[in-house]
Design a protein around this motif. Structure first.
Motif, PDB file in Angstrom:
ATOM      1  N   VAL A 176      67.816  20.755  -6.184  1.00 37.40           N
ATOM      2  CA  VAL A 176      67.001  21.806  -6.834  1.00 37.40           C
ATOM      3  C   VAL A 176      65.582  21.052  -7.147  1.00 37.40           C
ATOM      4  CG1 VAL A 176      66.491  23.057  -9.032  1.00 37.40           C
ATOM      5  CG2 VAL A 176      68.656  23.265  -7.813  1.00 37.40           C
ATOM      6  N   ALA A 177      65.758  19.762  -7.818  1.00 32.97           N
ATOM      7  CA  ALA A 177      64.655  18.991  -8.041  1.00 32.97           C
ATOM      8  C   ALA A 177      63.783  18.525  -7.022  1.00 32.97           C
ATOM      9  CB  ALA A 177      64.957  17.459  -8.758  1.00 32.97           C
ATOM     10  N   MET A 178      64.392  18.275  -5.740  1.00 33.95           N
ATOM     11  CA  MET A 178      63.589  18.055  -4.656  1.00 33.95           C
ATOM     12  C   MET A 178      62.788  19.369  -4.001  1.00 33.95           C
ATOM     13  SD  MET A 178      65.790  15.126  -2.370  1.00 33.95           S
ATOM     14  CE  MET A 178      67.083  16.264  -2.205  1.00 33.95           C
ATOM     15  N   ALA A 179      63.516  20.337  -3.919  1.00 35.83           N
ATOM     16  CA  ALA A 179      62.899  21.695  -3.747  1.00 35.83           C
ATOM     17  C   ALA A 179      61.722  22.201  -4.437  1.00 35.83           C
ATOM     18  CB  ALA A 179      63.919  22.795  -3.658  1.00 35.83           C
ATOM     19  N   SER A 180      61.769  21.469  -5.766  1.00 34.02           N
ATOM     20  CA  SER A 180      60.578  21.856  -6.817  1.00 34.02           C
ATOM     21  C   SER A 180      59.495  20.710  -6.820  1.00 34.02           C
ATOM     22  CB  SER A 180      61.238  21.970  -8.108  1.00 34.02           C
ATOM     23  OG  SER A 180      62.222  23.110  -8.278  1.00 34.02           O
ATOM     24  N   GLY A 181      59.696  20.083  -5.715  1.00 31.94           N
ATOM     25  CA  GLY A 181      58.484  19.177  -5.385  1.00 31.94           C
ATOM     26  C   GLY A 181      58.772  17.707  -6.500  1.00 31.94           C
ATOM     27  N   ARG A 182      59.865  17.647  -6.891  1.00 30.05           N
ATOM     28  CA  ARG A 182      60.040  16.191  -7.691  1.00 30.05           C
ATOM     29  C   ARG A 182      60.482  15.108  -6.736  1.00 30.05           C
ATOM     30  NH1 ARG A 182      58.438  20.598 -10.094  1.00 30.05           N
ATOM     31  NH2 ARG A 182      58.160  20.328 -12.150  1.00 30.05           N
ATOM     32  N   ASN A 183      60.135  13.828  -7.002  1.00 30.14           N
ATOM     33  CA  ASN A 183      60.543  12.707  -5.995  1.00 30.14           C
ATOM     34  C   ASN A 183      61.471  11.462  -6.824  1.00 30.14           C
ATOM     35  OD1 ASN A 183      58.468  11.494  -8.037  1.00 30.14           O
ATOM     36  ND2 ASN A 183      57.238  11.035  -6.123  1.00 30.14           N
ATOM     37  N   ARG A 184      61.763  12.010  -8.062  1.00 30.07           N
ATOM     38  CA  ARG A 184      62.428  11.072  -8.735  1.00 30.07           C
ATOM     39  C   ARG A 184      63.229  12.027  -9.965  1.00 30.07           C
ATOM     40  NH1 ARG A 184      58.828   7.001 -11.778  1.00 30.07           N
ATOM     41  NH2 ARG A 184      57.149   8.638 -11.050  1.00 30.07           N
ATOM     42  N   ILE A 185      64.359  11.419 -10.328  1.00 34.21           N
ATOM     43  CA  ILE A 185      65.016  12.306 -11.489  1.00 34.21           C
ATOM     44  C   ILE A 185      65.624  10.976 -12.432  1.00 34.21           C
ATOM     45  CG2 ILE A 185      67.280  12.271  -9.986  1.00 34.21           C
ATOM     46  CD1 ILE A 185      67.770  15.115 -11.208  1.00 34.21           C
ATOM     47  N   TYR A 221      77.103   7.691 -12.481  1.00 35.44           N
ATOM     48  CA  TYR A 221      75.585   7.831 -12.079  1.00 35.44           C
ATOM     49  C   TYR A 221      75.207   6.574 -11.126  1.00 35.44           C
ATOM     50  CZ  TYR A 221      75.488  11.252 -15.953  1.00 35.44           C
ATOM     51  OH  TYR A 221      75.763  12.337 -16.795  1.00 35.44           O
ATOM     52  N   THR A 222      75.932   5.339 -11.425  1.00 37.36           N
ATOM     53  CA  THR A 222      75.738   4.096 -10.678  1.00 37.36           C
ATOM     54  C   THR A 222      76.042   4.533  -9.460  1.00 37.36           C
ATOM     55  OG1 THR A 222      75.786   3.023 -12.799  1.00 37.36           O
ATOM     56  CG2 THR A 222      76.042   1.826 -10.612  1.00 37.36           C
ATOM     57  N   SER A 223      77.349   4.936  -9.272  1.00 39.94           N
ATOM     58  CA  SER A 223      77.982   5.337  -7.908  1.00 39.94           C
ATOM     59  C   SER A 223      77.146   6.181  -6.835  1.00 39.94           C
ATOM     60  CB  SER A 223      79.500   5.840  -7.833  1.00 39.94           C
ATOM     61  OG  SER A 223      79.420   7.033  -8.290  1.00 39.94           O
ATOM     62  N   VAL A 224      76.362   7.138  -7.476  1.00 37.83           N
ATOM     63  CA  VAL A 224      75.435   8.065  -6.698  1.00 37.83           C
ATOM     64  C   VAL A 224      74.094   7.579  -6.643  1.00 37.83           C
ATOM     65  CG1 VAL A 224      77.010   9.870  -6.804  1.00 37.83           C
ATOM     66  CG2 VAL A 224      75.278   9.715  -8.629  1.00 37.83           C
ATOM     67  N   GLY A 225      73.560   6.304  -7.100  1.00 37.90           N
ATOM     68  CA  GLY A 225      72.326   5.906  -6.806  1.00 37.90           C
ATOM     69  C   GLY A 225      71.755   5.747  -8.156  1.00 37.90           C
ATOM     70  N   TYR A 226      71.825   6.298  -9.289  1.00 38.37           N
ATOM     71  CA  TYR A 226      71.038   6.155 -10.323  1.00 38.37           C
ATOM     72  C   TYR A 226      71.106   4.547 -10.752  1.00 38.37           C
ATOM     73  CZ  TYR A 226      70.956  11.026 -10.870  1.00 38.37           C
ATOM     74  OH  TYR A 226      70.535  12.461 -10.590  1.00 38.37           O
ATOM     75  N   ILE A 249      71.275   4.761 -22.401  1.00 40.28           N
ATOM     76  CA  ILE A 249      70.771   3.722 -21.149  1.00 40.28           C
ATOM     77  C   ILE A 249      69.969   4.855 -20.603  1.00 40.28           C
ATOM     78  CG2 ILE A 249      71.291   2.544 -19.091  1.00 40.28           C
ATOM     79  CD1 ILE A 249      71.854   1.130 -21.938  1.00 40.28           C
ATOM     80  N   ARG A 250      68.552   4.649 -20.232  1.00 39.21           N
ATOM     81  CA  ARG A 250      67.972   5.504 -19.333  1.00 39.21           C
ATOM     82  C   ARG A 250      67.965   4.988 -17.928  1.00 39.21           C
ATOM     83  NH1 ARG A 250      61.960   6.251 -20.503  1.00 39.21           N
ATOM     84  NH2 ARG A 250      62.569   8.406 -19.881  1.00 39.21           N
ATOM     85  N   MET A 251      68.266   6.077 -17.142  1.00 31.35           N
ATOM     86  CA  MET A 251      68.454   5.843 -15.642  1.00 31.35           C
ATOM     87  C   MET A 251      67.659   6.744 -14.769  1.00 31.35           C
ATOM     88  SD  MET A 251      72.836   5.495 -15.703  1.00 31.35           S
ATOM     89  CE  MET A 251      72.944   4.285 -14.580  1.00 31.35           C
ATOM     90  N   GLU A 252      67.307   6.243 -13.690  1.00 38.33           N
ATOM     91  CA  GLU A 252      66.484   6.887 -12.613  1.00 38.33           C
ATOM     92  C   GLU A 252      67.189   6.673 -11.263  1.00 38.33           C
ATOM     93  OE1 GLU A 252      62.012   6.933 -12.807  1.00 38.33           O
ATOM     94  OE2 GLU A 252      62.302   5.619 -11.270  1.00 38.33           O
ATOM     95  N   LYS A 253      66.671   7.856 -10.295  1.00 38.65           N
ATOM     96  CA  LYS A 253      67.123   7.829  -9.025  1.00 38.65           C
ATOM     97  C   LYS A 253      65.955   8.149  -8.249  1.00 38.65           C
ATOM     98  CE  LYS A 253      70.539   9.688  -5.758  1.00 38.65           C
ATOM     99  NZ  LYS A 253      71.616  10.540  -5.607  1.00 38.65           N
TER     100      LYS A 253
END
Length: 179
Positions: A121-130, A145-150, A173-177
């Motif tokens: 949904v985020a990608m379809a809305s034009g976002r490049n990071r989450i 979260y770590t296992s899926v790339g955050y 802990i703030r995480m980003e992917k």
């Protein structure tokens, strides 16, 4: 919104079906929130406001510019969990504000599937990071979260309320992917 496209986004086995939440889901969302969180809960009125910001029709059609989107995972007709995604205007970063799966439905991939669909949904809305914040002491969520790339990029001291018997407030802990 085409829920079929969402459920094809790396679903885990036995992970249920994903759809956009509507006001009809308010009771179930409130129950899950109260069941999953003892502190720092989103109130019923808060959930109602988030649902109203989603710009979704009862049939499930949503605008790409919706500021808040709530996705639910169902097992049959029962809502078992949800993810709340926030997207600010003029920002390429989406934020997972909350993700919860009822305890009796954990360990079967529902959270993983919710994450994948939220990212779609985020990608379809034009976002490049989450991004998201997670309690420093929530090892299961950190592992997921770590296992899926955050990846962690910051720590915020005293972010969450203290849960008894703790005296100090818990850090986040703030995480980003990248998407």
């Amino acid at each position: 919104m085409n829920t079929t496209a969402l459920t094809k986004a790396r679903p885990a086995p036995h992970a249920g079906t994903i759809r956009e939440a509507g006001l009809r889901d308010l009771d179930a969302l409130t129950a899950i929130e109260n069941q999953c969180f003892s502190m720092d809960r989103i109130s019923r009125s808060g959930l109602r406001r988030f649902l109203a910001h989603g710009s979704c029709t009862p049939a499930g059609g949503c605008t790409l510019q919706a500021r808040a989107r709530i996705l639910v995972v169902e097992n049959g007709t029962r809502i078992c969990g949800y993810a709340l995604l926030l997207m600010r205007r003029n920002s390429r970063i989406a934020r997972i504000y909350s993700l919860a799966v009822a305890p009796e439905h954990r360990q079967i991939g529902m959270a993983r599937t919710l994450l994948a669909c939220t990212e779609s949904v985020a990608m379809a809305s034009g976002r490049n990071r989450i991004r998201l914040e997670v309690r420093e002491d929530n090892t299961a969520a950190l592992r997921l979260y770590t296992s899926v790339g955050y990846r962690p990029f910051d720590r915020i001291a005293s972010y969450y309320e203290a849960a008894p018997p703790q005296v100090d407030r818990t850090a986040a802990i703030r995480m980003e992917k990248p998407l």
